[in-house]
Design a protein around this motif. Structure first.
Motif, PDB file in Angstrom:
ATOM      1  N   ALA A 136       0.811  -1.248  -0.101  1.00  0.00           N
ATOM      2  CA  ALA A 136       0.155  -0.239  -0.057  1.00  0.00           C
ATOM      3  C   ALA A 136       0.717   1.212  -0.103  1.00  0.00           C
ATOM      4  CB  ALA A 136      -1.052   0.022   1.192  1.00  0.00           C
ATOM      5  N   ILE A 137       0.434   2.180  -0.934  1.00  0.00           N
ATOM      6  CA  ILE A 137       1.088   3.660  -0.845  1.00  0.00           C
ATOM      7  C   ILE A 137       0.059   4.630  -0.601  1.00  0.00           C
ATOM      8  CG2 ILE A 137       2.307   5.424  -2.141  1.00  0.00           C
ATOM      9  CD1 ILE A 137       3.847   3.023  -3.560  1.00  0.00           C
ATOM     10  N   CYS A 138       0.248   5.459   0.470  1.00  0.00           N
ATOM     11  CA  CYS A 138      -0.615   6.424   0.616  1.00  0.00           C
ATOM     12  C   CYS A 138      -0.078   8.005   0.615  1.00  0.00           C
ATOM     13  CB  CYS A 138      -1.164   6.567   2.161  1.00  0.00           C
ATOM     14  SG  CYS A 138      -2.273   4.930   2.412  1.00  0.00           S
ATOM     15  N   PHE A 139      -0.553   8.786  -0.085  1.00  0.00           N
ATOM     16  CA  PHE A 139      -0.222  10.219  -0.283  1.00  0.00           C
ATOM     17  C   PHE A 139      -1.127  11.225   0.467  1.00  0.00           C
ATOM     18  CE2 PHE A 139       1.146   8.327  -4.483  1.00  0.00           C
ATOM     19  CZ  PHE A 139       2.287   8.797  -4.524  1.00  0.00           C
ATOM     20  N   GLY A 140      -0.487  11.909   1.402  1.00  0.00           N
ATOM     21  CA  GLY A 140      -1.262  12.793   2.234  1.00  0.00           C
ATOM     22  C   GLY A 140      -2.301  12.120   3.246  1.00  0.00           C
ATOM     23  N   THR A 141      -2.082  10.937   3.676  1.00  0.00           N
ATOM     24  CA  THR A 141      -3.223  10.485   4.444  1.00  0.00           C
ATOM     25  C   THR A 141      -3.110  10.755   5.800  1.00  0.00           C
ATOM     26  OG1 THR A 141      -3.647   8.639   2.834  1.00  0.00           O
ATOM     27  CG2 THR A 141      -4.086   8.092   4.983  1.00  0.00           C
ATOM     28  N   LYS A 142      -4.049  11.197   6.578  1.00  0.00           N
ATOM     29  CA  LYS A 142      -4.136  11.560   7.766  1.00  0.00           C
ATOM     30  C   LYS A 142      -5.637  11.024   8.310  1.00  0.00           C
ATOM     31  CE  LYS A 142      -6.719  14.799   6.553  1.00  0.00           C
ATOM     32  NZ  LYS A 142      -7.323  14.843   5.173  1.00  0.00           N
ATOM     33  N   ARG A 143      -5.833  10.601   9.448  1.00  0.00           N
ATOM     34  CA  ARG A 143      -7.302  10.545  10.073  1.00  0.00           C
ATOM     35  C   ARG A 143      -7.543  11.698  10.873  1.00  0.00           C
ATOM     36  NH1 ARG A 143     -10.279   8.768  14.148  1.00  0.00           N
ATOM     37  NH2 ARG A 143      -8.458   8.426  15.571  1.00  0.00           N
ATOM     38  N   GLN A 144      -6.689  11.898  11.698  1.00  0.00           N
ATOM     39  CA  GLN A 144      -7.171  13.156  12.611  1.00  0.00           C
ATOM     40  C   GLN A 144      -6.227  14.340  12.264  1.00  0.00           C
ATOM     41  OE1 GLN A 144      -7.459  11.663  17.177  1.00  0.00           O
ATOM     42  NE2 GLN A 144      -5.975  10.602  16.056  1.00  0.00           N
ATOM     43  N   VAL A 145      -6.768  15.687  12.474  1.00  0.00           N
ATOM     44  CA  VAL A 145      -6.034  16.751  12.140  1.00  0.00           C
ATOM     45  C   VAL A 145      -5.800  17.577  13.230  1.00  0.00           C
ATOM     46  CG1 VAL A 145      -5.971  19.172  10.910  1.00  0.00           C
ATOM     47  CG2 VAL A 145      -6.947  16.973   9.653  1.00  0.00           C
ATOM     48  N   LEU A 146      -4.776  17.392  13.837  1.00  0.00           N
ATOM     49  CA  LEU A 146      -4.345  17.868  15.231  1.00  0.00           C
ATOM     50  C   LEU A 146      -3.350  19.077  15.094  1.00  0.00           C
ATOM     51  CD1 LEU A 146      -4.145  14.824  17.575  1.00  0.00           C
ATOM     52  CD2 LEU A 146      -6.022  16.280  16.770  1.00  0.00           C
ATOM     53  N   VAL A 147      -2.647  19.158  13.862  1.00  0.00           N
ATOM     54  CA  VAL A 147      -1.732  20.429  13.811  1.00  0.00           C
ATOM     55  C   VAL A 147      -2.565  21.657  13.857  1.00  0.00           C
ATOM     56  CG1 VAL A 147      -2.103  20.300  11.384  1.00  0.00           C
ATOM     57  CG2 VAL A 147      -0.133  21.397  12.491  1.00  0.00           C
ATOM     58  N   TRP A 148      -1.986  22.627  14.394  1.00  0.00           N
ATOM     59  CA  TRP A 148      -2.581  23.902  14.477  1.00  0.00           C
ATOM     60  C   TRP A 148      -1.847  25.076  13.676  1.00  0.00           C
ATOM     61  CZ3 TRP A 148      -7.049  25.727  15.684  1.00  0.00           C
ATOM     62  CH2 TRP A 148      -7.984  24.895  16.435  1.00  0.00           C
ATOM     63  N   ASN A 149      -2.617  25.852  12.844  1.00  0.00           N
ATOM     64  CA  ASN A 149      -2.133  26.786  12.221  1.00  0.00           C
ATOM     65  C   ASN A 149      -3.104  27.454  11.480  1.00  0.00           C
ATOM     66  OD1 ASN A 149      -2.853  25.400   9.707  1.00  0.00           O
ATOM     67  ND2 ASN A 149      -0.802  24.516  10.112  1.00  0.00           N
ATOM     68  N   LEU A 150      -3.115  28.728  10.942  1.00  0.00           N
ATOM     69  CA  LEU A 150      -4.356  29.556  10.317  1.00  0.00           C
ATOM     70  C   LEU A 150      -4.852  28.887   9.372  1.00  0.00           C
ATOM     71  CD1 LEU A 150      -5.800  31.982  10.057  1.00  0.00           C
ATOM     72  CD2 LEU A 150      -4.218  32.909   8.459  1.00  0.00           C
ATOM     73  N   GLU A 151      -4.320  27.926   8.345  1.00  0.00           N
ATOM     74  CA  GLU A 151      -4.906  27.016   7.352  1.00  0.00           C
ATOM     75  C   GLU A 151      -5.990  26.164   7.720  1.00  0.00           C
ATOM     76  OE1 GLU A 151      -3.813  24.795   3.196  1.00  0.00           O
ATOM     77  OE2 GLU A 151      -2.242  25.512   4.586  1.00  0.00           O
ATOM     78  N   ARG A 152      -5.370  25.359   9.315  1.00  0.00           N
ATOM     79  CA  ARG A 152      -6.165  24.712   9.892  1.00  0.00           C
ATOM     80  C   ARG A 152      -7.595  25.134  10.343  1.00  0.00           C
ATOM     81  NH1 ARG A 152      -6.670  20.788  14.266  1.00  0.00           N
ATOM     82  NH2 ARG A 152      -8.862  20.936  14.755  1.00  0.00           N
ATOM     83  N   LEU A 153      -7.384  26.166  10.974  1.00  0.00           N
ATOM     84  CA  LEU A 153      -8.581  27.174  11.269  1.00  0.00           C
ATOM     85  C   LEU A 153      -9.509  27.403  10.441  1.00  0.00           C
ATOM     86  CD1 LEU A 153     -10.105  28.704  13.525  1.00  0.00           C
ATOM     87  CD2 LEU A 153      -8.565  30.670  13.040  1.00  0.00           C
ATOM     88  N   LEU A 154      -8.991  27.688   9.195  1.00  0.00           N
ATOM     89  CA  LEU A 154      -9.907  28.026   8.069  1.00  0.00           C
ATOM     90  C   LEU A 154     -10.504  26.873   7.356  1.00  0.00           C
ATOM     91  CD1 LEU A 154      -8.145  30.868   6.508  1.00  0.00           C
ATOM     92  CD2 LEU A 154     -10.139  31.190   7.901  1.00  0.00           C
ATOM     93  N   LYS A 155      -9.920  25.922   7.115  1.00  0.00           N
ATOM     94  CA  LYS A 155     -10.199  24.733   6.247  1.00  0.00           C
ATOM     95  C   LYS A 155     -10.943  23.711   6.965  1.00  0.00           C
ATOM     96  CE  LYS A 155      -7.082  25.140   2.468  1.00  0.00           C
ATOM     97  NZ  LYS A 155      -5.717  24.535   1.765  1.00  0.00           N
ATOM     98  N   VAL A 156     -10.417  23.563   8.348  1.00  0.00           N
ATOM     99  CA  VAL A 156     -11.173  22.368   9.030  1.00  0.00           C
ATOM    100  C   VAL A 156     -11.992  22.818   9.961  1.00  0.00           C
ATOM    101  CG1 VAL A 156     -10.114  20.304  10.529  1.00  0.00           C
ATOM    102  CG2 VAL A 156      -8.923  20.890   8.640  1.00  0.00           C
ATOM    103  N   SER A 157     -11.316  23.532  11.038  1.00  0.00           N
ATOM    104  CA  SER A 157     -12.302  23.959  12.192  1.00  0.00           C
ATOM    105  C   SER A 157     -13.563  24.886  11.763  1.00  0.00           C
ATOM    106  CB  SER A 157     -11.512  25.095  13.095  1.00  0.00           C
ATOM    107  OG  SER A 157     -10.229  24.314  13.704  1.00  0.00           O
ATOM    108  N   LEU A 158     -13.413  25.792  10.721  1.00  0.00           N
ATOM    109  CA  LEU A 158     -14.486  26.546  10.430  1.00  0.00           C
ATOM    110  C   LEU A 158     -15.347  25.946   9.410  1.00  0.00           C
ATOM    111  CD1 LEU A 158     -12.984  30.109  10.456  1.00  0.00           C
ATOM    112  CD2 LEU A 158     -14.402  28.983  12.126  1.00  0.00           C
ATOM    113  N   PHE A 159     -14.476  25.591   8.406  1.00  0.00           N
ATOM    114  CA  PHE A 159     -15.175  24.911   7.150  1.00  0.00           C
ATOM    115  C   PHE A 159     -15.836  23.513   7.379  1.00  0.00           C
ATOM    116  CE2 PHE A 159     -15.766  22.719   3.028  1.00  0.00           C
ATOM    117  CZ  PHE A 159     -16.618  23.558   2.583  1.00  0.00           C
ATOM    118  N   TRP A 160     -14.890  22.506   7.611  1.00  0.00           N
ATOM    119  CA  TRP A 160     -15.296  21.029   7.529  1.00  0.00           C
ATOM    120  C   TRP A 160     -15.888  20.739   8.870  1.00  0.00           C
ATOM    121  CZ3 TRP A 160     -15.788  18.864   3.393  1.00  0.00           C
ATOM    122  CH2 TRP A 160     -15.948  17.331   3.128  1.00  0.00           C
TER     123      TRP A 160
END
Length: 293
Positions: A136-160
């Protein structure tokens, strides 16, 4: 290069697989896309992309569109009542069985983003799949998003976590194409299930309570390679990719593609598969790794 479409009839719906090959007796590969995507993350009609590259190297490639996405039918519309549970327990196992029966050979599985979560979930849940997969090969595979930055705030916390479930529930589905955020729509259940797993959580099925995390501890995992790009700051951040490695196959290989590490680019979540440089950069490494396994 030959590109043709195959249809897998599952009675309530039909799954589309793009078959790309020069030799149909080559080692088979099944490719699985991520959320708000279809299989075209791996190929286009001009024979570009990882699927076409690997087909040119002698592999026999099959690219799946999940139910309702791409050329699978019927397409997602208002109030479809399936989510990623059905993809894990029905569609991916059916696709693996189909490729295995058609070719008579074990296959490699290549995943992008959330496709890697769905594959790992199916693989650890169904022992019958474990003698049909070589690697198996996986590109950019995560289950949880725990990293914190501005992009995470916009794309994950607010949008998703907030806007996407609200919009999907209100409209009956998430029209990602109309919103300009992706290539495919998603059902409300798919959005809700992925949002729940992306949060700090246990790897447990929300429909029937199957504990994937516990099952993963005793699973006979195939050789696995996780890759991500140094500019993938949220959707496949290296910290979160390694977090998933720790709760799935802890023996998996990990690579971060960047100029510092000798690559042509600092890749992000999408261009790790689509940039024109990839064919001369990491695609040959993928081919060599597959050939070794």
């Amino acid at each position: 290069m030959i590109q043709t479409s195959r249809t897998l009839d599952l009675k309530t719906h039909q799954l589309h697989l793009r078959h790309i090959y020069q030799r149909d007796d080559g080692q088979p590969i099944l490719m699985l896309h991520g959320t708000i995507e279809n299989g075209r993350i791996f190929y286009n009609d001009k024979d570009k992309g990882l699927a076409c590259y690997l087909a040119s190297q002698g592999f026999n490639v099959f690219v799946l569109d999940y139910r309702g996405r791409g050329k699978s039918r019927p397409q997602i519309k208002h109030n479809f009542n399936h989510g990623y549970h059905e993809c894990i327990v029905e569609d991916i196992p059916a696709a693996i069985e189909y490729v295995f029966k058609l070719t008579g050979r074990k296959m490699h599985v290549i995943c992008h983003s959330w496709g890697g979560i769905l594959f790992h979930s199916s693989y650890t849940r169904f022992e019958k799949l474990q003698n049909k997969v070589v690697s198996a090969i996986c590109f950019g595979t995560k289950r949880q998003v725990l990293v914190w930055n501005l992009e995470r705030l916009l794309k994950v916390s607010l949008f998703w976590h907030r806007f996407a479930p609200w919009m999907a529930k209100k409209s009956g589905y998430l029209d990602a194409v109309k919103l300009g955020i992706g290539a495919e729509s998603e059902t409300y259940l798919a959005v809700k299930q992925s949002s729940d797993w992306v949060k700090p959580s246990k790897w447990v099925d929300s429909v029937d309570g199957f504990d994937y995390g516990e099952s993963a501890k005793t699973t006979n995992w195939p050789p696995t390679w996780h890759l991500t790009g140094s500019k993938d700051r949220v959707l496949g951040h290296s910290d979160d990719v390694n977090l998933f490695i720790n709760e799935s196959n802890q023996n998996a290989k990990f690579s971060e593609l960047s100029k510092v590490n000798g690559n042509m680019l600092d890749y992000d979540h999408i261009n790790i598969l689509t940039d024109k440089n990839a064919v001369n950069d990491h695609f040959p490494l993928i081919k060599n790794w597959l050939s070794e396994h």
